[in-house]
Motif scaffolding. Structure first.
Motif, PDB file in Angstrom:
ATOM      1  N   PRO A  64      12.218  13.208  -4.856  1.00  0.00           N
ATOM      2  CA  PRO A  64      13.465  12.658  -4.306  1.00  0.00           C
ATOM      3  C   PRO A  64      13.775  11.247  -4.793  1.00  0.00           C
ATOM      4  N   PHE A  65      12.735  10.421  -5.000  1.00  0.00           N
ATOM      5  CA  PHE A  65      12.919   9.056  -5.487  1.00  0.00           C
ATOM      6  C   PHE A  65      11.941   8.794  -6.628  1.00  0.00           C
ATOM      7  N   ARG A  66      12.350   7.967  -7.560  1.00  0.00           N
ATOM      8  CA  ARG A  66      11.476   7.656  -8.697  1.00  0.00           C
ATOM      9  C   ARG A  66      10.193   6.967  -8.225  1.00  0.00           C
ATOM     10  N   THR A  67      10.325   6.056  -7.261  1.00  0.00           N
ATOM     11  CA  THR A  67       9.140   5.380  -6.736  1.00  0.00           C
ATOM     12  C   THR A  67       8.192   6.379  -6.082  1.00  0.00           C
ATOM     13  N   GLN A  68       8.766   7.399  -5.459  1.00  0.00           N
ATOM     14  CA  GLN A  68       7.952   8.436  -4.846  1.00  0.00           C
ATOM     15  C   GLN A  68       7.251   9.266  -5.911  1.00  0.00           C
ATOM     16  N   ALA A  69       7.960   9.607  -6.985  1.00  0.00           N
ATOM     17  CA  ALA A  69       7.348  10.356  -8.086  1.00  0.00           C
ATOM     18  C   ALA A  69       6.177   9.585  -8.671  1.00  0.00           C
ATOM     19  N   LYS A  70       6.372   8.283  -8.816  1.00  0.00           N
ATOM     20  CA  LYS A  70       5.308   7.450  -9.377  1.00  0.00           C
ATOM     21  C   LYS A  70       4.098   7.405  -8.456  1.00  0.00           C
ATOM     22  N   SER A  71       4.343   7.257  -7.156  1.00  0.00           N
ATOM     23  CA  SER A  71       3.223   7.091  -6.224  1.00  0.00           C
ATOM     24  C   SER A  71       2.439   8.376  -6.018  1.00  0.00           C
ATOM     25  N   ILE A  72       3.104   9.549  -6.095  1.00  0.00           N
ATOM     26  CA  ILE A  72       2.390  10.787  -5.790  1.00  0.00           C
ATOM     27  C   ILE A  72       1.908  11.543  -7.012  1.00  0.00           C
ATOM     28  N   ALA A  73       2.514  11.304  -8.191  1.00  0.00           N
ATOM     29  CA  ALA A  73       2.187  12.152  -9.334  1.00  0.00           C
ATOM     30  C   ALA A  73       1.717  11.411 -10.586  1.00  0.00           C
ATOM     31  N   TRP A  74       2.049  10.137 -10.722  1.00  0.00           N
ATOM     32  CA  TRP A  74       1.772   9.435 -11.974  1.00  0.00           C
ATOM     33  C   TRP A  74       0.280   9.295 -12.241  1.00  0.00           C
ATOM     34  N   GLU A  75      -0.491   8.930 -11.244  1.00  0.00           N
ATOM     35  CA  GLU A  75      -1.934   8.784 -11.441  1.00  0.00           C
ATOM     36  C   GLU A  75      -2.587  10.129 -11.761  1.00  0.00           C
ATOM     37  N   TYR A  76      -2.109  11.189 -11.115  1.00  0.00           N
ATOM     38  CA  TYR A  76      -2.622  12.523 -11.432  1.00  0.00           C
ATOM     39  C   TYR A  76      -2.327  12.881 -12.886  1.00  0.00           C
ATOM     40  N   ALA A  77      -1.098  12.596 -13.328  1.00  0.00           N
ATOM     41  CA  ALA A  77      -0.716  12.925 -14.702  1.00  0.00           C
ATOM     42  C   ALA A  77      -1.595  12.201 -15.711  1.00  0.00           C
ATOM     43  N   LYS A  78      -1.871  10.930 -15.454  1.00  0.00           N
ATOM     44  CA  LYS A  78      -2.726  10.164 -16.369  1.00  0.00           C
ATOM     45  C   LYS A  78      -4.174  10.625 -16.293  1.00  0.00           C
ATOM     46  N   HIS A  79      -4.630  10.946 -15.085  1.00  0.00           N
ATOM     47  CA  HIS A  79      -6.026  11.364 -14.914  1.00  0.00           C
ATOM     48  C   HIS A  79      -6.324  12.656 -15.660  1.00  0.00           C
ATOM     49  N   TYR A  80      -5.474  13.655 -15.492  1.00  0.00           N
ATOM     50  CA  TYR A  80      -5.756  14.964 -16.077  1.00  0.00           C
ATOM     51  C   TYR A  80      -5.446  15.039 -17.569  1.00  0.00           C
ATOM     52  N   THR A  81      -4.743  14.058 -18.110  1.00  0.00           N
ATOM     53  CA  THR A  81      -4.509  14.022 -19.563  1.00  0.00           C
ATOM     54  C   THR A  81      -5.414  13.026 -20.267  1.00  0.00           C
ATOM     55  N   ALA A  82      -6.316  12.379 -19.527  1.00  0.00           N
ATOM     56  CA  ALA A  82      -7.149  11.320 -20.111  1.00  0.00           C
ATOM     57  C   ALA A  82      -8.025  11.822 -21.250  1.00  0.00           C
ATOM     58  N   VAL A  83      -8.407  13.106 -21.222  1.00  0.00           N
ATOM     59  CA  VAL A  83      -9.286  13.652 -22.265  1.00  0.00           C
ATOM     60  C   VAL A  83      -8.511  14.100 -23.493  1.00  0.00           C
ATOM     61  N   LEU A  84      -7.196  13.981 -23.444  1.00  0.00           N
ATOM     62  CA  LEU A  84      -6.344  14.462 -24.538  1.00  0.00           C
ATOM     63  C   LEU A  84      -5.840  13.303 -25.388  1.00  0.00           C
ATOM     64  N   PRO A  85      -5.562  13.555 -26.662  1.00  0.00           N
ATOM     65  CA  PRO A  85      -4.857  12.536 -27.447  1.00  0.00           C
ATOM     66  C   PRO A  85      -3.436  12.409 -26.912  1.00  0.00           C
ATOM     67  N   ARG A  86      -3.043  11.237 -26.522  1.00  0.00           N
ATOM     68  CA  ARG A  86      -1.771  11.091 -25.818  1.00  0.00           C
ATOM     69  C   ARG A  86      -1.211   9.695 -26.027  1.00  0.00           C
ATOM     70  N   THR A  87       0.070   9.545 -25.686  1.00  0.00           N
ATOM     71  CA  THR A  87       0.722   8.244 -25.653  1.00  0.00           C
ATOM     72  C   THR A  87       1.331   8.070 -24.265  1.00  0.00           C
ATOM     73  N   VAL A  88       0.911   7.015 -23.566  1.00  0.00           N
ATOM     74  CA  VAL A  88       1.390   6.772 -22.205  1.00  0.00           C
ATOM     75  C   VAL A  88       2.397   5.627 -22.216  1.00  0.00           C
ATOM     76  N   ASN A  89       3.546   5.866 -21.626  1.00  0.00           N
ATOM     77  CA  ASN A  89       4.584   4.841 -21.503  1.00  0.00           C
ATOM     78  C   ASN A  89       4.774   4.537 -20.023  1.00  0.00           C
ATOM     79  N   GLU A  90       4.220   3.411 -19.574  1.00  0.00           N
ATOM     80  CA  GLU A  90       4.253   3.073 -18.158  1.00  0.00           C
ATOM     81  C   GLU A  90       5.670   2.799 -17.653  1.00  0.00           C
ATOM     82  N   SER A  91       6.478   2.111 -18.435  1.00  0.00           N
ATOM     83  CA  SER A  91       7.827   1.772 -17.984  1.00  0.00           C
ATOM     84  C   SER A  91       8.720   3.007 -17.888  1.00  0.00           C
TER      85      SER A  91
END
Length: 441
Positions: A64-91
């Motif tokens: 519903p809100f971008r801040t909500q998406a960040k708080s509930i899903a962003w850390e999960y997304a980074k955690h589960y892709t940590a073993v993969l070659p990836r490019t993370v854009n925080e902004s």
């Protein structure tokens, strides 16, 4: 290219849901709190991105809100892709991964800003907490974005009464809709929580909240949100010509910051219009007083409501020393309609909600929308309305609801102010009942 095996540390709680996501284009999963729906959705997004056989794959997680998406899903997304070659854009809240046809990008969005989603195509979209999203986000933005590449969509959330989520769940249950799949996972079906903890939750929440949050019952879900997000977004998109409000009295509400991360907020309301709010962070009480005095001398508001709890009492005293007529506002004071509301806070927020239903226009501000949508209510054993406590709202959205509290203060007198009343010499309720109970605030 040399291949290597990568193991993502994720074990599905409900493998059958991933099977359904592979088989059906549109899936609606109604799941109780703490069932693990966000982790499931993020991991499915990652898998689909890696296996995407189309060039430049696009995948989205929408809350519903971008801040909500960040708080509930962003850390999960980074955690589960940590073993993969990836490019993370925080902004940008995006992660770019290798795919079967080059690369694929996963991005997080907020439904409160649908324009950020327009003009893009998606191979797979997750819409989280759909009950809080405006129907037009799905109908006018997300659904068309899936047409280019036969994209898919997963809807997840917990019921909140008759709204888009319930409509989609009903749609997915119809046999003729062969592209759709629906599943409901109440706590009685998942058994993911300790039974004793479930009993404690049931006792603490009460039957209605428990049925909504853990039994996935749509029939009782409408009882908590005071102001629906769809109504808030509608009010922010309204047009209100100047001639409708320009002769209305100016009502000012001032919420005074109490802590380092809080903001002092000044709201100006005229009839059916609320002007863009004035936000001040890190101001001393003296500096804030100067801003209020300057505004009063320039605008000459009909009434100035100042939050007088805590440090706000000092602002009230100083303004009165300077000869500024100020109405001391105590949100936890006894309600004017004491037979209906526990305190003035519940009363003025209800008046604000009624004003929105009557056609009020709000400034377009996603954070204000989030704060208003977070206001929940319940009834005491004596039948009086009580709002969710401020510290609970702060836990819910990650900050103090300073903007919405300042806005609600414009209804502290608990009576709508019309042009006719103004010209007739309206008498405001400027003397607050100071016999308040802090534990009710």
């Amino acid at each position: 290219m040399k291949q290597r095996e990568v193991i993502i540390q994720y074990t599905p709680r409900f493998p059958e849901l991933h099977e359904a996501l592979e088989k059906f284009r549109f899936c609606v999963f109604v799941m109780h709190r703490r069932a693990g729906k966000t982790v499931m959705a993020i991991n499915h997004l990652i898998k689909q991105a890696l296996l995407c056989d189309k060039p430049f794959g696009h995948f989205a997680f929408i809350a519903p809100f971008r801040t909500q998406a960040k708080s509930i899903a962003w850390e999960y997304a980074k955690h589960y892709t940590a073993v993969l070659p990836r490019t993370v854009n925080e902004s940008e809240l995006s992660i770019t991964l290798p795919s079967c046809n080059g690369s694929a990008k996963i991005r997080l969005f907020g439904a409160d800003n649908p324009d950020a989603l327009r003009g893009l195509y998606y191979d797979f979209v997750v819409m989280d907490e759909v009950a809080q999203c405006k129907a037009e986000v799905w109908q006018e933005v997300v659904r068309p974005s899936l047409a280019d590449r036969d994209g898919r969509c997963l809807f997840i959330g917990t019921p909140q009464g008759p709204n888009l989520f319930r409509d989609l769940f009903s749609l997915a249950q119809k046999e003729e809709n062969t592209d759709w799949f629906a599943a409901s996972y109440p706590i009685s079906k998942t058994n993911v929580l300790d039974p004793e903890e479930v009993e404690r939750i049931k006792t603490e929440l009460g039957p209605d909240a428990f049925a909504r949050e853990f039994l996935c019952d749509f029939n009782v879900a409408a009882a908590t949100a005071l102001i629906p997000l769809a109504l808030i977004q509608e009010a922010m998109g309204r047009e209100c010509p100047e001639h409708i409000w320009k002769d209305s009295p100016l009502i000012v509400g001032v919420d005074v910051a109490r802590y380092g991360d809080d903001s002092s907020v000044i709201t100006l309301r005229q009839g059916l219009v609320v002007h863009p709010q004035l936000i001040y962070k890190g101001l001393s009480l003296t500096d804030l007083c100067g801003r209020v005095v300057s505004l009063y001398n320039e605008k000459k508001p009909a009434v100035l409501f100042v939050d007088a709890i805590g440090v706000g009492a000092g602002l009230v005293d100083r303004l009165r020393e300077l000869g500024i007529p100020v109405a001391e506002a105590l949100a936890s004071a006894r309600a004017i309609k004491a037979d209906k509301f526990v305190n003035r806070r519940a009363e003025m927020y209800t008046e604000l909600a009624d004003w929105l239903k009557a056609g009020g226009k709000l400034p377009d501000d996603p954070s204000l929308a989030e704060e208003l949508a977070a206001q929940e209510y319940e009834f005491t054993s004596t039948g009086k309305m009580l709002l969710l406590k401020k510290d609970k709202i702060k836990e819910k959205i990650g900050r103090s609801p300073d903007k919405s509290d300042s806005l609600a203060l414009c209804w502290f007198n608990a009576a709508p102010i019309t042009t006719e009343e103004y010209h007739a010499g309206l008498t405001f309720n400027t003397e607050a009942d100071t016999a308040y109970e802090p534990l009710e605030y």
